[in-house]
Design a protein around this motif. Structure first.
Motif, PDB file in Angstrom:
ATOM      1  N   LEU A 114       0.835  -1.211   0.000  1.00 55.78           N
ATOM      2  CA  LEU A 114       0.000   0.000   0.000  1.00 55.78           C
ATOM      3  C   LEU A 114       0.865   1.255   0.000  1.00 55.78           C
ATOM      4  CD1 LEU A 114      -2.814  -0.995   2.512  1.00 55.78           C
ATOM      5  CD2 LEU A 114      -3.068  -0.637   0.065  1.00 55.78           C
TER       6      LEU A 114
ATOM      7  N   PHE B 156      -0.360   7.390  -6.489  1.00 51.12           N
ATOM      8  CA  PHE B 156      -1.423   8.278  -6.946  1.00 51.12           C
ATOM      9  C   PHE B 156      -2.774   7.973  -6.311  1.00 51.12           C
ATOM     10  CE2 PHE B 156       1.855   8.367 -10.112  1.00 51.12           C
ATOM     11  CZ  PHE B 156       1.989   9.723 -10.372  1.00 51.12           C
ATOM     12  N   THR B 157      -2.755   7.048  -5.375  1.00 49.93           N
ATOM     13  CA  THR B 157      -3.995   6.699  -4.702  1.00 49.93           C
ATOM     14  C   THR B 157      -4.010   7.419  -3.361  1.00 49.93           C
ATOM     15  OG1 THR B 157      -3.884   4.538  -5.732  1.00 49.93           O
ATOM     16  CG2 THR B 157      -5.434   4.783  -3.925  1.00 49.93           C
ATOM     17  N   ALA B 158      -5.100   8.129  -3.110  1.00 52.97           N
ATOM     18  CA  ALA B 158      -5.182   8.886  -1.864  1.00 52.97           C
ATOM     19  C   ALA B 158      -5.082   7.949  -0.668  1.00 52.97           C
ATOM     20  CB  ALA B 158      -6.483   9.655  -1.814  1.00 52.97           C
ATOM     21  N   ALA B 159      -4.517   8.473   0.377  1.00 54.47           N
ATOM     22  CA  ALA B 159      -4.298   7.653   1.570  1.00 54.47           C
ATOM     23  C   ALA B 159      -5.613   7.075   2.088  1.00 54.47           C
ATOM     24  CB  ALA B 159      -3.629   8.491   2.648  1.00 54.47           C
TER      25      ALA B 159
ATOM     26  N   ARG C   7      -6.737   3.785   0.655  1.00 54.29           N
ATOM     27  CA  ARG C   7      -5.893   2.589   0.829  1.00 54.29           C
ATOM     28  C   ARG C   7      -6.346   1.909   2.115  1.00 54.29           C
ATOM     29  NH1 ARG C   7       0.127   5.099  -0.385  1.00 54.29           N
ATOM     30  NH2 ARG C   7      -0.644   6.864  -1.603  1.00 54.29           N
ATOM     31  N   LEU C   8      -6.756   0.707   1.946  1.00 49.96           N
ATOM     32  CA  LEU C   8      -7.286  -0.008   3.115  1.00 49.96           C
ATOM     33  C   LEU C   8      -6.370  -1.182   3.450  1.00 49.96           C
ATOM     34  CD1 LEU C   8      -9.583  -0.377   5.175  1.00 49.96           C
ATOM     35  CD2 LEU C   8     -10.691  -1.851   3.485  1.00 49.96           C
ATOM     36  N   HIS C   9      -5.843  -1.097   4.618  1.00 48.25           N
ATOM     37  CA  HIS C   9      -4.982  -2.204   5.051  1.00 48.25           C
ATOM     38  C   HIS C   9      -5.805  -3.186   5.878  1.00 48.25           C
ATOM     39  CE1 HIS C   9      -1.817  -3.882   7.948  1.00 48.25           C
ATOM     40  NE2 HIS C   9      -1.681  -4.514   6.784  1.00 48.25           N
TER      41      HIS C   9
END
Lengths: 367, 398
Positions: free
Chosen positions: A56, A61-64, A67-69
């Protein structure tokens, strides 16, 4: 306006999602996220899901918040059983994260068929989406591994694809990493290239489905195409360059094996097709389009045709579902062989170990 | 020829030859053939001179102006005695005159009330005259004596100023002065006489008494004026007329005193747009007379509310500003629109009965609005960009 959900699961899925996000920034510059703004043709929500934090973190370019952990150690180690368990343990958290993004008409679940998280999460997520969203169209974008990559990857691909078919996705768009072999340069550039190609095509597809077309192709048509044949298909794309402005060559270019994400012989293997042609008003010649589509439909049967008028060079996207996938059979055969081999190796190892332990069976440690 | 020469010579020689004969003839006419000689003497009153048996004494000077003196001539060991008033420059024969063995006296000059110069003609055989002093001369004389003093209250005046002239006449003698009159110079054209002119004094002044006359006059022109001496005339008990005069006085008349107002404005500090600023005005009298009824009026060349007086007033009036004095006042103006505003200050005042006007102009500048935060403007985009970048960074930082 379509409501689109894009999920990138596992390392590969994350990267494709990142490519999609980068594409939406318009530029290919690394810094575009600092000065540009994401422009999606529709309302697009992206979510990268992974069990490995490092993957992740690599995204650019993926907003925080997208992003799913899923807290399950650091990845699932390509183990689908652990992956499934991990999903069940975190199902509510994951689905809540998706659901708070609103209602969706279509979902693209992008993943690698071979990895741990992707291959295990994807069928389950598709299942959950089907459960929770009534009229959603769920399309999986699956990246097939190199055939030589290893037995676990092959078996993961085989089982996850079967699982996906079972949970009744509306179709699988196949992307073959074998494709990489045609690309030159280093491996990272090649991976990026293939991710970019996937991103570009999917965004083009969304844009086309959401725009006012001259010949109507909408989400229903897309669904129909995807449900044809084996429910597996792929995307072909061609963008005219300065030399070839002919629309016929552009359409043909989009269905050439070289232009497809999954190498297939469209004229022979395709079950249903959708051809989306985008170009400036003067370049869209009726004759050329009709002839080319007629040629295709005479072979395939049903060909949906969409025409979008937009300034620029003609671009053609072809969507196919395949009636037969000889490669897939080979993949499953290889997978089965790999499983057999693995089983045999395991049995032999067990036996060897048992034999070895037999030496000390009735003995005690003496110090 | 030689005969002609002789005749001519004879003719030329004849006056020389005839002259002694004529002289001899005239000598024959005189009864006395003694020679007559003359001498001049200076006399003081009471002085006498012996000429042979004659004694000549100067009794007094009757009048200097009329040139009259009184002499007494008498002859020792005889009953000849002659008191006579003599007139200036006129021969007077005593005892039949010098030709007949008497004396002929002539007044040559009368110096003052006491001193006279006379010439005496007499027979030369009377010998060398001898001067002597009579007892009368040494005895104190009872005579009036006046001292005249003219003073002005100030000698340094300006045109239009009033001068008071005081004439003091004091009798310093020991006899009453009678018929005292004073004569000031004829009216001077440089002055206008106000009161007390011509000056009058008591007719009689006892010894030690003094009287004064005061008159005032106003200087009408400028320049240096020499006031001539004031002459007092008086007579003693014997009606001898004397005169006394004061030293003359010179007065300098300067040009007319005028007030001279100067309007001074502290250079006004530029006013910020919409702000206020003070204007300090000083009215100074640099002249040498008071300015009366001073009125200062300001004329602001501004349209509407561009520049307005918000506190105090630019107009002011003062009743009097003494010479060397000054008055200060201030007003606050507010500038609503930027620009340069000319303000004309007019002061009108009265000095010496006439209205005088003075003007001065100054400018008040209203500045353009000062955008101090303009300096921050270049920084602002950087901050915004920085903030934007940071936000983006945070957004994409996992």
């Amino acid at each position: 306006m379509l409501n689109v959900l894009m999920l990138g699961i596992g390392q590969c899925g994350n990267r494709i999602l990142d490519a999609v996000n980068r594409e939406s920034f318009g530029g290919s510059s690394k810094l575009s996220k600092y000065y540009s703004r994401q422009k999606f043709p529709s309302r697009v929500e992206t979510l990268a899901i992974n069990t490995a934090v490092n993957d992740l973190k690599e995204l650019k370019f993926t907003a925080a918040k997208d992003r799913l952990h899923v807290p399950n150690l650091h990845g699932v180690g390509a183990n689908r059983s652990i992956g499934k368990q991990g999903f069940w343990d975190n199902r509510e958290m994951i689905m809540e994260e998706i659901e708070k993004r609103g209602d969706f008409d279509i979902a693209f679940v992008m993943t690698s068929a071979s990895g741990g998280t992707g291959s295990s999460f994807t069928p389950l997520i598709i299942h959950e989406l089907r459960e929770r969203y009534k009229n959603i169209t769920v399309v999986a974008v699956m990246v097939l591994p190199f055939r030589e990559e290893g037995s676990i990857y092959l078996q993961n691909a085989a089982f996850s694809m079967r699982d996906i078919m079972e949970v009744e996705s509306d179709g699988i768009i196949l992307v073959d990493n074998q494709y990489l072999k045609r690309l030159s340069g280093d491996i990272k550039t090649a991976y990026d290239k293939i991710n970019d190609m996937v991103a570009e095509r999917i965004l083009f597809l969304i844009e086309s489905l959401d725009s006012e077309m001259l010949s109507v192709t909408d989400l229903g048509d897309f669904k129909t195409v995807m449900r044809g044949g084996l429910g597996m298909g792929t995307l072909g794309f061609y963008e005219s360059d300065k030399k070839t402005t002919s629309l016929t060559s552009a359409i043909e270019g989009s269905i050439k094996p070289g232009g497809l994400l999954y190498p297939a012989n469209v004229y022979e293997d395709a079950a249903r097709a959708m051809i989306i042609i985008q170009g400036s008003r003067e370049s869209l010649d009726v004759d050329e389009i009709t002839k080319s589509v007629e040629k295709l439909s005479s072979k395939i049967g049903q060909v949906f045709k969409g025409i979008v008028i937009k300034k620029g060079r003609p671009k053609v996207l072809s969507v196919f579902t395949l009636g037969q996938v000889p490669d897939l059979e080979m993949l499953y055969a290889q997978a089965a062989q790999a499983i057999q081999d693995e089983k045999g190796r395991k049995t032999r190892a067990k036996k060897q170990l048992d034999d070895a332990f037999a030496y000390i069976e009735d003995l005690e440690e003496i110090y | 020829m030689r005969l002609i020469y002789l005749v001519v010579l004879a003719l030329l020689a004849s006056p020389i030859l005839l002259a002694p004969m004529a002289a001899a003839a005239s000598d024959d006419d005189d009864e006395v053939d003694e020679e007559i000689t003359s001498r001049e003497f200076s006399f003081r009153a009471g002085d006498g001179v012996k000429i042979g048996d004659y004694r000549v004494e100067l009794i007094s000077v009757v009048s200097v102006m009329d040139g009259l003196i009184e002499v007494k001539v008498w002859r020792r060991a005889s009953d000849f005695e002659d008191w006579r008033v003599m007139e200036d420059h006129r021969d007077a024969s005593f005892d039949d005159g010098a030709e007949r063995g008497g004396l002929t006296l002539t007044v040559i000059d009368i110096f003052d009330e006491e001193t006279v110069r006379m010439r005496a003609e007499y027979r030369s055989d009377y010998g060398y005259p001898q001067k002597y002093v009579t007892e009368r001369a040494m005895a104190p004389k009872n005579l009036p004596k006046l001292a005249v003093q003219t003073t002005v209250d100030r000698t340094d005046i300006s045109s239009g100023d009033e001068v008071k002239v005081t004439i003091t006449v004091t009798n310093t003698g020991n006899d009453t002065a009678r018929d005292v009159t004073i004569q000031d110079s004829p009216p001077l054209s440089q002055f206008r006489y106000l009161a007390g002119y011509p000056p009058k004094i008591k007719n009689q002044l006892s010894p030690g008494e003094s009287d004064l006359a005061v008159y005032s006059m106003v200087a009408v022109t400028e320049g240096e004026v020499n006031m001539p001496a004031t002459v007092a005339r008086y007579a003693d008990s014997k009606s001898t007329i004397y005169s006394a005069s004061s030293p003359s006085i010179s007065i300098e008349i300067k040009p007319k005193r005028m007030p001279d107002l100067v309007l001074k404005v502290d250079p006004p500090v530029p006013i910020k747009r919409g702000g206020e600023g003070p204007i300090n005005i000083t009215v100074e009298n640099n002249g040498d007379a008071s300015a009366y009824r001073v009125e200062v009026k300001a004329e602001v060349k501004s349209d509407g509310k561009s520049l307005e007086v918000v506190k105090g007033s630019l107009d002011e009036s003062f009743f009097e500003i003494p010479p060397g004095g000054s008055e200060t006042y201030s007003a606050t103006v507010k500038g609503s629109r930027s620009g340069s505003y000319a303000i004309n200050l007019k002061a009108s005042y009265q000095g010496d009965g006439e209205m005088i006007q003075k003007e001065t102009a100054f400018e008040v500048t209203v500045l353009e609005r000062e955008y101090k935060y303009l300096y921050y403007l270049p920084v602002l985009p950087i901050l915004i960009i920085g903030f934007w970048l940071f936000r983006r960074y945070k957004e994409y930082k996992y």
